[in-house]
Write a protein that holds these residues in place. Structure first.
Motif, PDB file in Angstrom:
ATOM      1  N   LEU A  24      21.914  65.759  62.086  1.00  0.00           N
ATOM      2  CA  LEU A  24      22.642  65.979  63.331  1.00  0.00           C
ATOM      3  C   LEU A  24      21.859  65.276  64.432  1.00  0.00           C
ATOM      4  CD1 LEU A  24      24.890  67.270  64.974  1.00  0.00           C
ATOM      5  CD2 LEU A  24      23.570  69.393  65.012  1.00  0.00           C
ATOM      6  N   GLU A  25      22.381  64.160  64.912  1.00  0.00           N
ATOM      7  CA  GLU A  25      21.674  63.340  65.896  1.00  0.00           C
ATOM      8  C   GLU A  25      21.942  63.794  67.326  1.00  0.00           C
ATOM      9  OE1 GLU A  25      19.405  61.257  65.231  1.00  0.00           O
ATOM     10  OE2 GLU A  25      19.749  60.817  63.134  1.00  0.00           O
ATOM     11  N   GLU A  26      23.189  64.118  67.631  1.00  0.00           N
ATOM     12  CA  GLU A  26      23.530  64.403  69.020  1.00  0.00           C
ATOM     13  C   GLU A  26      24.749  65.313  69.113  1.00  0.00           C
ATOM     14  OE1 GLU A  26      24.984  61.723  72.814  1.00  0.00           O
ATOM     15  OE2 GLU A  26      23.775  60.776  71.256  1.00  0.00           O
ATOM     16  N   ILE A  27      24.748  66.183  70.112  1.00  0.00           N
ATOM     17  CA  ILE A  27      25.899  67.015  70.460  1.00  0.00           C
ATOM     18  C   ILE A  27      26.155  66.798  71.937  1.00  0.00           C
ATOM     19  CG2 ILE A  27      26.784  69.362  70.729  1.00  0.00           C
ATOM     20  CD1 ILE A  27      24.991  70.216  68.428  1.00  0.00           C
ATOM     21  N   GLU A  28      27.386  66.450  72.281  1.00  0.00           N
ATOM     22  CA  GLU A  28      27.733  66.204  73.683  1.00  0.00           C
ATOM     23  C   GLU A  28      29.076  66.849  73.987  1.00  0.00           C
ATOM     24  OE1 GLU A  28      29.434  62.498  76.231  1.00  0.00           O
ATOM     25  OE2 GLU A  28      27.873  62.041  74.775  1.00  0.00           O
ATOM     26  N   VAL A  29      29.129  67.606  75.076  1.00  0.00           N
ATOM     27  CA  VAL A  29      30.391  68.165  75.554  1.00  0.00           C
ATOM     28  C   VAL A  29      30.674  67.540  76.907  1.00  0.00           C
ATOM     29  CG1 VAL A  29      31.646  70.242  76.255  1.00  0.00           C
ATOM     30  CG2 VAL A  29      30.061  70.350  74.337  1.00  0.00           C
ATOM     31  N   SER A  30      31.876  66.969  77.050  1.00  0.00           N
ATOM     32  CA  SER A  30      32.255  66.357  78.323  1.00  0.00           C
ATOM     33  C   SER A  30      33.710  66.709  78.628  1.00  0.00           C
ATOM     34  CB  SER A  30      32.060  64.840  78.266  1.00  0.00           C
ATOM     35  OG  SER A  30      32.850  64.285  77.236  1.00  0.00           O
ATOM     36  N   ARG A  31      34.158  66.359  79.807  1.00  0.00           N
ATOM     37  CA  ARG A  31      35.539  66.614  80.231  1.00  0.00           C
ATOM     38  C   ARG A  31      36.354  65.338  80.114  1.00  0.00           C
ATOM     39  NH1 ARG A  31      37.703  71.194  80.740  1.00  0.00           N
ATOM     40  NH2 ARG A  31      36.387  72.847  81.445  1.00  0.00           N
ATOM     41  N   ALA A  32      37.605  65.495  79.686  1.00  0.00           N
ATOM     42  CA  ALA A  32      38.589  64.410  79.652  1.00  0.00           C
ATOM     43  C   ALA A  32      39.887  65.014  80.176  1.00  0.00           C
ATOM     44  CB  ALA A  32      38.760  63.859  78.245  1.00  0.00           C
ATOM     45  N   GLY A  33      40.077  64.935  81.484  1.00  0.00           N
ATOM     46  CA  GLY A  33      41.230  65.602  82.096  1.00  0.00           C
ATOM     47  C   GLY A  33      41.021  67.103  82.054  1.00  0.00           C
ATOM     48  N   ARG A  34      42.028  67.813  81.552  1.00  0.00           N
ATOM     49  CA  ARG A  34      41.917  69.274  81.450  1.00  0.00           C
ATOM     50  C   ARG A  34      41.194  69.719  80.180  1.00  0.00           C
ATOM     51  NH1 ARG A  34      47.743  71.526  82.183  1.00  0.00           N
ATOM     52  NH2 ARG A  34      48.520  69.432  82.435  1.00  0.00           N
ATOM     53  N   GLY A  68      34.492  81.128  67.599  1.00  0.00           N
ATOM     54  CA  GLY A  68      34.889  81.088  69.002  1.00  0.00           C
ATOM     55  C   GLY A  68      33.833  80.448  69.895  1.00  0.00           C
ATOM     56  N   ALA A  69      32.978  79.610  69.327  1.00  0.00           N
ATOM     57  CA  ALA A  69      31.854  79.015  70.061  1.00  0.00           C
ATOM     58  C   ALA A  69      32.291  78.110  71.209  1.00  0.00           C
ATOM     59  CB  ALA A  69      30.957  78.227  69.103  1.00  0.00           C
ATOM     60  N   MET A  70      33.492  77.558  71.136  1.00  0.00           N
ATOM     61  CA  MET A  70      33.972  76.680  72.206  1.00  0.00           C
ATOM     62  C   MET A  70      34.865  77.423  73.198  1.00  0.00           C
ATOM     63  SD  MET A  70      32.594  73.728  71.948  1.00  0.00           S
ATOM     64  CE  MET A  70      33.604  72.727  73.015  1.00  0.00           C
ATOM     65  N   GLY A  71      35.022  78.720  73.024  1.00  0.00           N
ATOM     66  CA  GLY A  71      35.841  79.506  73.950  1.00  0.00           C
ATOM     67  C   GLY A  71      37.325  79.302  73.702  1.00  0.00           C
ATOM     68  N   GLU A  72      38.128  79.722  74.681  1.00  0.00           N
ATOM     69  CA  GLU A  72      39.586  79.677  74.545  1.00  0.00           C
ATOM     70  C   GLU A  72      40.202  78.360  75.009  1.00  0.00           C
ATOM     71  OE1 GLU A  72      41.467  82.084  73.040  1.00  0.00           O
ATOM     72  OE2 GLU A  72      39.494  82.924  72.551  1.00  0.00           O
ATOM     73  N   ASP A  73      39.481  77.592  75.833  1.00  0.00           N
ATOM     74  CA  ASP A  73      40.026  76.337  76.356  1.00  0.00           C
ATOM     75  C   ASP A  73      40.214  75.316  75.238  1.00  0.00           C
ATOM     76  OD1 ASP A  73      39.895  77.426  78.872  1.00  0.00           O
ATOM     77  OD2 ASP A  73      38.019  76.419  79.413  1.00  0.00           O
TER      78      ASP A  73
END
Length: 168
Positions: A24-34, A68-73
């Motif tokens: 596992l090299e990288e984990i990235e969370v970003s926004r793309a619109g909603r 549910g680690a990423m929540g409801e969105d």
């Protein structure tokens, strides 16, 4: 993404990735619109095939839905290997890049500046390099210690011989 979320995701996903004999090299969370985009970058000494990414993506998706680690969105999950010109940040990255052309940004200890060379060998302390000759001159050998490297990146080569050709 908060450090705690990143650590939580890494702790949750690392066993799944390791079970597939990948790093596992990288984990990235970003926004793309909603939506949010969760990018997972994996690699191995042999590289990563598309089928392995697809299989791992399904396993990660199931685990994330289950916990549910990423929540409801809504979110988009992307599982891929590093790009061809990936940065080299870990010892294993340099080992995997043996035989490849790299661009090194050197620190003041390494005579500051930029160096493009081929990695010949890697050990615990640094790299043995072959610096291409200029204007018909022969290539030269050079040793660079890891603490002399500020940044390093694999260079893309369009006419590079692959391992099978070199072994023949």
């Amino acid at each position: 993404m908060s450090t705690t979320q990143s650590e939580r995701l890494r702790g949750l996903l690392e066993p799944l990735v390791s079970a597939k004999e990948l790093d596992l090299e990288e984990i990235e969370v970003s926004r793309a619109g909603r939506r949010r985009v969760l990018r997972i970058i994996v690699d191995s000494d042999e590289g990563v095939e598309l089928d392995a990414c697809a299989e791992l993506s399904r396993a990660i998706s199931e685990k994330l839905d289950e916990t549910g680690a990423m929540g409801e969105d809504e979110y988009v999950l992307e599982v891929s290997s590093p790009g061809a010109d990936r940065p080299l940040t870990e010892h294993r990255h340099y080992v995997r890049a043996t035989g490849r052309l790299v661009k090194l940004q050197l620190t003041a200890e390494g005579a500051a500046g930029e160096l493009v060379a081929r990695i010949i060998a890697v050990d615990d302390d640094g790299l043995d390099l072959e610096v291409p000759g200029v204007k018909g001159r022969r290539p030269t050998s050079r040793r660079v210690a890891f603490d002399e490297i500020a940044k390093a990146r694999v260079e893309i080569e369009f006419n590079r011989k692959d391992k099978k050709e070199e072994e023949a």
